[in-house]
Design an enzyme around this catalytic site. Structure first.
Site, PDB file in Angstrom:
ATOM      1  N   HIS A 224     -81.850  38.532  41.845  1.00 45.21           N
ATOM      2  CA  HIS A 224     -82.917  37.568  42.129  1.00 45.21           C
ATOM      3  C   HIS A 224     -84.190  38.012  41.401  1.00 45.21           C
ATOM      4  O   HIS A 224     -84.418  39.201  41.176  1.00 45.21           O
ATOM      5  CB  HIS A 224     -83.149  37.557  43.643  1.00 45.21           C
TER       6      HIS A 224
ATOM      7  N   ASP B 273     -81.505  45.387  47.598  1.00 43.85           N
ATOM      8  CA  ASP B 273     -82.074  44.109  48.021  1.00 43.85           C
ATOM      9  C   ASP B 273     -81.108  43.540  49.069  1.00 43.85           C
ATOM     10  O   ASP B 273     -80.006  43.105  48.730  1.00 43.85           O
ATOM     11  CB  ASP B 273     -82.190  43.197  46.788  1.00 43.85           C
TER      12      ASP B 273
ATOM     13  N   GLN C   3     -79.751  38.850  51.251  1.00 41.94           N
ATOM     14  CA  GLN C   3     -78.582  38.017  51.577  1.00 41.94           C
ATOM     15  C   GLN C   3     -77.507  38.789  52.340  1.00 41.94           C
ATOM     16  O   GLN C   3     -76.478  38.208  52.706  1.00 41.94           O
ATOM     17  CB  GLN C   3     -77.964  37.433  50.291  1.00 41.94           C
TER      18      GLN C   3
ATOM     19  N   LYS D 238     -84.537  34.665  56.648  1.00 38.89           N
ATOM     20  CA  LYS D 238     -83.149  34.386  56.257  1.00 38.89           C
ATOM     21  C   LYS D 238     -82.183  34.845  57.347  1.00 38.89           C
ATOM     22  O   LYS D 238     -80.974  34.819  57.177  1.00 38.89           O
ATOM     23  CB  LYS D 238     -82.825  35.095  54.943  1.00 38.89           C
TER      24      LYS D 238
ATOM     25  N   CYS E 114     -83.444  31.019  41.383  1.00 31.44           N
ATOM     26  CA  CYS E 114     -84.304  32.193  41.101  1.00 31.44           C
ATOM     27  C   CYS E 114     -83.527  33.328  40.440  1.00 31.44           C
ATOM     28  O   CYS E 114     -83.942  34.489  40.489  1.00 31.44           O
ATOM     29  CB  CYS E 114     -84.985  32.750  42.351  1.00 31.44           C
TER      30      CYS E 114
HETATM   31  C1  LIG Z   1     -81.118  38.160  46.825  1.00 32.84           C
HETATM   32  C2  LIG Z   1     -82.525  37.758  47.132  1.00 32.84           C
HETATM   33  N1  LIG Z   1     -83.517  38.633  46.934  1.00 32.84           N
HETATM   34  C3  LIG Z   1     -84.796  38.349  47.199  1.00 32.84           C
HETATM   35  C4  LIG Z   1     -85.153  37.114  47.694  1.00 32.84           C
HETATM   36  C5  LIG Z   1     -86.596  36.827  47.980  1.00 32.84           C
HETATM   37  O1  LIG Z   1     -86.787  36.665  49.366  1.00 32.84           O
HETATM   38  P1  LIG Z   1     -88.196  36.163  49.942  1.00 32.84           P
HETATM   39  O2  LIG Z   1     -88.477  34.864  49.273  1.00 32.84           O
HETATM   40  O3  LIG Z   1     -87.931  36.023  51.403  1.00 32.84           O
HETATM   41  O4  LIG Z   1     -89.195  37.207  49.615  1.00 32.84           O
HETATM   42  C6  LIG Z   1     -84.177  36.148  47.903  1.00 32.84           C
HETATM   43  C7  LIG Z   1     -84.533  34.793  48.374  1.00 32.84           C
HETATM   44  O5  LIG Z   1     -83.837  33.843  48.186  1.00 32.84           O
HETATM   45  C8  LIG Z   1     -82.823  36.490  47.625  1.00 32.84           C
HETATM   46  O6  LIG Z   1     -81.840  35.608  47.829  1.00 32.84           O
END
Ligand SMILES: Cc1ncc(COP(=O)(O)O)c(C=O)c1O
Length: 398
Positions: free
Chosen positions: A112, A189, A192, A215, A353
């Site tokens: 991401h 990270d 998910q 999430k 993203c």
């Molecule tokens: C794998 C992953 N990392 C980071 C993020 C960023 O999360 P946030 O927008 O809650 O900061 C997301 C959001 O979709 C994600 O799916």
């Protein structure tokens, strides 16, 4: 699980975009409303009853998060605004001081933006080298692929545990063992993964972990940064201000608080943190393993039923989570999402993203279904019926 706990689970609405954010059960909403209607006060600042109640609720959330991810101590849990801020803190506070010019950081093209762009910026700023671990034909990471790009300059591996487009579960424990044998730090990270499977930072020996409350049934605007205490103790604060200092004098003499408060400058999203506690309690009342089992069953059913639709391509059949990406032949992903929206079915369309995965996937945009505990087999049946009738899609959306 009681679907009635989720006021957004209305009859006509089929919400399949849980990777973006999830619905909130009434237990979470009530917790937030209680804070605003029964004991609104700031945190760590007041000497009166309602303020002390806030302090108790806020700090006990830290303990609830600690247990949920099996961290060693509650001081290793920092509240942030989300995964994005947590990753930015790790990269711009800790890594900026830890890394030197020429050091290598391994990521993949399936990460991401928030696990890519801060690294690219640090590369521009200080001359570290960001390298990509090659993906397998199923877009997965294997230990062999990690080894193939590791050199004696590799200092960090930064990976999603579950990716937000492919939905593959990475072999983090194996990668962690290899990383630590080679003096490499592991940043995970968990945006998910933490909401969908058991997280155990001790079992996996994770150095840094980032995830978001919204999430996992919690409020928006709250995230968690977990880091081993030895790293937090040498990490400079990311933000400076009230709540994180012990003293500052006109002589410029300064003293900051110990971790974790050193990293929580300013008034935090108190309502959000308290809501996170209720979210974790809700997940635990069902059991994270049960949630994962349900999602896997739904996933298998969804893939089986998608095969009945003649013009569908599924790109990530080999993955192991509730994320399924697909396209209808010769139809833009956004058009498919628009079409589904006519039937009150919410899916995400686009690059999610994750703009570099197209190099491996061969397509720029996909439709993404991401499942969670309140989704049902009947919802999948309705989705399939609508997809089967998509011959006249442009008559409907134009
Ligand atoms: C794998 C992953 N990392 C980071 C993020 C960023 O999360 P946030 O927008 O809650 O900061 C997301 C959001 O979709 C994600 O799916």
């Amino acid at each position: 699980m009681n679907r009635e706990d989720f006021l957004m689970c209305k009859d006509a609405l089929i919400y399949l975009d849980n990777g973006a954010t999830t619905f909130k059960p009434k237990q979470v909403i009530n917790k937030v409303v209680d804070y605003y209607t029964k004991y609104t006060a700031n945190c760590h600042r007041g000497d009166y009853d309602i303020s002390q109640k806030v302090d108790f609720e806020y700090e006990s959330t830290r303990e609830v998060v600690r247990k949920f991810i099996n961290a060693d101590s509650r001081e290793e849990i920092i509240f942030t605004s989300g995964t994005t801020e947590s990753l930015n803190m790790i990269i711009f506070s800790f890594m900026r001081h830890y890394l030197k010019k020429g050091d290598e950081v391994l990521i993949t093209k399936a990460e991401h933006a928030s696990n890519v762009l801060p690294w690219f910026e640090l590369e521009k700023e200080m001359g570290i080298v960001v390298k990509f671990i090659p993906l397998t034909r199923d877009y997965k990471v294997t230990l062999d692929n990690v080894k193939a790009v590791t050199t004696n300059k590799t200092k960090v591996i930064s990976l999603a545990y579950i990716t937000n487009v492919i939905g593959d579960v990475r072999p983090i424990k194996e990668i962690s063992e290899f990383a630590h044998q080679n003096n490499i730090l592991l940043c995970v990270d968990g945006a998910q993964s933490v909401p969908h499977m058991k997280t155990d930072v001790l079992r996996d020996d994770i150095d840094f972990l980032a995830f978001s409350a919204h999430k996992m049934l919690g409020p928006t605007g709250v995230g968690i940064l977990y880091a081993k205490k030895k790293f937090l103790e040498v990490m400079p604060p990311f933000k400076y201000g009230g709540g994180m200092n012990i003293k500052f004098e006109s002589t410029k003499e300064l003293e900051y608080k110990e971790v974790p408060l050193r990293f929580e400058a300013g008034t935090q999203n108190i309502a959000g943190v308290l809501g996170l506690k209720a979210a974790i309690e809700y997940i635990e009342s069902i059991g994270i393993e049960k949630i994962r089992e349900h999602e896997i069953k739904l996933r298998e059913y969804l893939i089986k039923r998608l095969k009945e639709v003649s013009n569908v391509t599924v790109y990530n059949e080999a993955s192991e989570s509730g994320i399924v990406i697909f396209n209808l032949d010769k139809i833009f992903a956004e058009d498919t999402a628009n079409y589904l929206n006519h039937y009150h079915i919410c899916v995400r369309a686009g690059n999610h993203c994750t703009k570099m995965i197209k190099d491996d996937l061969g397509v720029k945009n996909t439709c993404r279904i991401s499942l969670y505990l309140y989704n049902t087999f009947e919802e999948i049946d309705k989705l399939i019926d609508v997809l089967k009738n998509s011959k006249n899609i442009y008559d409907i959306i134009l």
